[in-house]
Design a protein around this motif. Structure first.
Motif, PDB file in Angstrom:
ATOM      1  N   ARG A  27      80.693  72.423  28.353  1.00 14.40           N
ATOM      2  CA  ARG A  27      81.092  73.352  27.291  1.00 14.40           C
ATOM      3  C   ARG A  27      82.320  72.828  26.554  1.00 14.40           C
ATOM      4  NH1 ARG A  27      80.182  76.186  23.069  1.00 14.40           N
ATOM      5  NH2 ARG A  27      81.240  78.198  22.974  1.00 14.40           N
ATOM      6  N   ALA A  28      83.258  72.230  27.273  1.00 13.42           N
ATOM      7  CA  ALA A  28      84.447  71.649  26.634  1.00 13.42           C
ATOM      8  C   ALA A  28      84.038  70.566  25.643  1.00 13.42           C
ATOM      9  CB  ALA A  28      85.391  71.083  27.695  1.00 13.42           C
ATOM     10  N   ARG A  29      83.076  69.741  26.026  1.00 15.09           N
ATOM     11  CA  ARG A  29      82.586  68.694  25.119  1.00 15.09           C
ATOM     12  C   ARG A  29      81.967  69.328  23.872  1.00 15.09           C
ATOM     13  NH1 ARG A  29      79.588  63.912  27.711  1.00 15.09           N
ATOM     14  NH2 ARG A  29      81.711  63.126  27.753  1.00 15.09           N
ATOM     15  N   ALA A  30      81.185  70.383  24.056  1.00 18.98           N
ATOM     16  CA  ALA A  30      80.546  71.055  22.920  1.00 18.98           C
ATOM     17  C   ALA A  30      81.580  71.663  21.972  1.00 18.98           C
ATOM     18  CB  ALA A  30      79.591  72.138  23.423  1.00 18.98           C
ATOM     19  N   LEU A  31      82.725  72.047  22.516  1.00 18.36           N
ATOM     20  CA  LEU A  31      83.797  72.625  21.703  1.00 18.36           C
ATOM     21  C   LEU A  31      84.712  71.562  21.098  1.00 18.36           C
ATOM     22  CD1 LEU A  31      84.762  75.707  23.909  1.00 18.36           C
ATOM     23  CD2 LEU A  31      83.594  75.743  21.691  1.00 18.36           C
ATOM     24  N   GLY A  32      84.443  70.294  21.386  1.00 19.28           N
ATOM     25  CA  GLY A  32      85.249  69.212  20.820  1.00 19.28           C
ATOM     26  C   GLY A  32      86.547  68.939  21.544  1.00 19.28           C
ATOM     27  N   LEU A  33      86.661  69.403  22.790  1.00 20.34           N
ATOM     28  CA  LEU A  33      87.871  69.142  23.581  1.00 20.34           C
ATOM     29  C   LEU A  33      87.779  67.761  24.217  1.00 20.34           C
ATOM     30  CD1 LEU A  33      88.060  72.536  25.508  1.00 20.34           C
ATOM     31  CD2 LEU A  33      89.164  71.946  23.351  1.00 20.34           C
ATOM     32  N   GLN A  34      88.928  67.154  24.443  1.00 20.13           N
ATOM     33  CA  GLN A  34      88.991  65.892  25.181  1.00 20.13           C
ATOM     34  C   GLN A  34      89.257  66.243  26.635  1.00 20.13           C
ATOM     35  OE1 GLN A  34      92.465  62.915  25.498  1.00 20.13           O
ATOM     36  NE2 GLN A  34      91.311  62.269  23.680  1.00 20.13           N
ATOM     37  N   THR A  35      88.342  65.860  27.520  1.00 26.07           N
ATOM     38  CA  THR A  35      88.484  66.226  28.923  1.00 26.07           C
ATOM     39  C   THR A  35      88.975  65.067  29.772  1.00 26.07           C
ATOM     40  OG1 THR A  35      86.121  65.796  29.242  1.00 26.07           O
ATOM     41  CG2 THR A  35      86.786  68.093  28.876  1.00 26.07           C
ATOM     42  N   HIS A  36      89.836  65.411  30.719  1.00 26.98           N
ATOM     43  CA  HIS A  36      90.379  64.470  31.699  1.00 26.98           C
ATOM     44  C   HIS A  36      90.023  65.020  33.070  1.00 26.98           C
ATOM     45  CE1 HIS A  36      92.836  61.874  29.052  1.00 26.98           C
ATOM     46  NE2 HIS A  36      92.679  62.916  28.252  1.00 26.98           N
ATOM     47  N   LEU A  37      89.120  64.353  33.752  1.00 26.77           N
ATOM     48  CA  LEU A  37      88.587  64.820  35.029  1.00 26.77           C
ATOM     49  C   LEU A  37      89.267  64.133  36.204  1.00 26.77           C
ATOM     50  CD1 LEU A  37      86.405  66.289  36.780  1.00 26.77           C
ATOM     51  CD2 LEU A  37      84.932  64.292  36.357  1.00 26.77           C
ATOM     52  N   VAL A  38      89.625  64.952  37.203  1.00 21.15           N
ATOM     53  CA  VAL A  38      90.067  64.434  38.498  1.00 21.15           C
ATOM     54  C   VAL A  38      89.123  65.039  39.530  1.00 21.15           C
ATOM     55  CG1 VAL A  38      91.939  64.162  40.142  1.00 21.15           C
ATOM     56  CG2 VAL A  38      92.465  64.378  37.701  1.00 21.15           C
ATOM     57  N   LEU A  39      88.312  64.192  40.130  1.00 19.43           N
ATOM     58  CA  LEU A  39      87.271  64.597  41.068  1.00 19.43           C
ATOM     59  C   LEU A  39      87.643  64.098  42.457  1.00 19.43           C
ATOM     60  CD1 LEU A  39      84.349  65.630  41.625  1.00 19.43           C
ATOM     61  CD2 LEU A  39      83.544  63.408  40.788  1.00 19.43           C
ATOM     62  N   THR A  40      87.845  65.025  43.395  1.00 22.23           N
ATOM     63  CA  THR A  40      88.248  64.629  44.745  1.00 22.23           C
ATOM     64  C   THR A  40      87.048  64.112  45.538  1.00 22.23           C
ATOM     65  OG1 THR A  40      87.863  66.789  45.777  1.00 22.23           O
ATOM     66  CG2 THR A  40      90.039  66.432  44.736  1.00 22.23           C
ATOM     67  N   PRO A  41      87.289  63.366  46.628  1.00 22.73           N
ATOM     68  CA  PRO A  41      86.168  62.904  47.454  1.00 22.73           C
ATOM     69  C   PRO A  41      85.308  64.062  47.976  1.00 22.73           C
ATOM     70  CG  PRO A  41      88.144  61.672  48.002  1.00 22.73           C
ATOM     71  CD  PRO A  41      88.569  62.778  47.059  1.00 22.73           C
ATOM     72  N   ALA A  42      85.949  65.159  48.385  1.00 18.24           N
ATOM     73  CA  ALA A  42      85.173  66.320  48.850  1.00 18.24           C
ATOM     74  C   ALA A  42      84.416  66.955  47.695  1.00 18.24           C
ATOM     75  CB  ALA A  42      86.103  67.338  49.516  1.00 18.24           C
ATOM     76  N   GLU A 180      90.229  77.761  21.467  1.00 17.17           N
ATOM     77  CA  GLU A 180      89.621  78.396  20.304  1.00 17.17           C
ATOM     78  C   GLU A 180      88.099  78.260  20.372  1.00 17.17           C
ATOM     79  OE1 GLU A 180      90.200  78.332  15.449  1.00 17.17           O
ATOM     80  OE2 GLU A 180      91.038  76.713  16.675  1.00 17.17           O
ATOM     81  N   HIS A 181      87.422  79.273  19.957  1.00 12.76           N
ATOM     82  CA  HIS A 181      85.959  79.339  19.896  1.00 12.76           C
ATOM     83  C   HIS A 181      85.294  79.548  21.249  1.00 12.76           C
ATOM     84  CE1 HIS A 181      86.351  78.418  15.714  1.00 12.76           C
ATOM     85  NE2 HIS A 181      86.841  77.210  15.954  1.00 12.76           N
ATOM     86  N   ALA A 182      86.061  79.775  22.314  1.00 12.21           N
ATOM     87  CA  ALA A 182      85.437  80.196  23.570  1.00 12.21           C
ATOM     88  C   ALA A 182      84.827  81.566  23.304  1.00 12.21           C
ATOM     89  CB  ALA A 182      86.476  80.266  24.689  1.00 12.21           C
ATOM     90  N   ALA A 183      83.642  81.802  23.845  1.00 12.34           N
ATOM     91  CA  ALA A 183      82.918  83.020  23.464  1.00 12.34           C
ATOM     92  C   ALA A 183      82.320  83.751  24.659  1.00 12.34           C
ATOM     93  CB  ALA A 183      81.831  82.668  22.460  1.00 12.34           C
ATOM     94  N   PRO A 184      83.172  84.339  25.508  1.00 11.73           N
ATOM     95  CA  PRO A 184      82.593  85.128  26.597  1.00 11.73           C
ATOM     96  C   PRO A 184      81.930  86.387  26.038  1.00 11.73           C
ATOM     97  CG  PRO A 184      84.965  85.421  26.537  1.00 11.73           C
ATOM     98  CD  PRO A 184      84.628  84.374  25.518  1.00 11.73           C
TER      99      PRO A 184
END
Length: 193
Positions: A27-42, A180-184
């Motif tokens: 959803r962040a990608r669809a909204l044009g946000l730049q995402t920075h992911l930190v994914l743990t081993p678990a 902006e543009h989040a739409a719950p």
């Protein structure tokens, strides 16, 4: 004049609910946000078990993926401006490390930076029932300015699927993060019969 994209830091840990992190990235990608992911081993183990995804597949959903041990990454510094950070899902181990300011890996360091810079930190904590340590850690994070957001579904919208519940929760989180543009789906009041 060129403006930089809005940046969102996303942490995914080993608690159940990897679908929240995946939907958040999409959803962040669809909204044009730049995402920075930190994914743990678990988090990798859990995403594989729940979604059938590898580390590489999940990291491909983000604009930038950072190793948990890379404490020199850009998101470890307050000078790297971000809109917010969301940990989706957030394990009790990660909650405890954030509550006590440990900063022992990139995810917890980025959360610490988010708090110290007075940016929004949203922790989608996943555990039940809570013990006293969990509750005290949630209180500590709240007192520091973080937001505790257990991903509880809203049944009053009559969701048609698990994915619909996940997506609505993600929209609520993005709105809380100030995106902006989040739409719950808004509550429209009880219908008169």
């Amino acid at each position: 004049m060129h403006t930089a994209p809005t940046r969102l830091v996303v942490g995914i840990t080993g608690a159940t609910g990897a679908a929240y992190g995946l939907s958040l990235l999409r959803r962040a990608r669809a909204l044009g946000l730049q995402t920075h992911l930190v994914l743990t081993p678990a988090g990798v183990l859990n995403a594989h078990h729940e979604l059938g995804l590898t580390r590489e597949q999940l990291e491909a959903e983000a604009d930038h993926a950072h190793a948990p041990g890379d404490v020199g990454a850009c998101v470890a510094s307050g000078s790297f401006a971000t809109a917010a950070m969301v940990v989706a899902p957030c394990s009790m181990r990660t909650l405890a490390a954030i509550a006590h300011g440990l900063g022992d890996n990139l995810l917890t360091r980025a959360a610490d930076v988010t708090l110290k810079e007075r940016r929004r930190l949203i922790l989608m904590v996943r555990e039940t029932p809570f013990n006293l340590a969990h509750l005290r850690n949630m209180t500590a994070v709240t007192e520091m300015g973080g937001i505790i957001f257990p991903p509880l579904p809203a049944f009053y919208h009559h969701p048609s699927s698990i994915q619909a519940m996940v997506d609505d929760t993600v929209e609520r989180v993005l709105q809380l993060a100030g995106i902006e543009h989040a739409a719950p789906q808004a509550w429209g009041g009880l219908r008169k019969s």
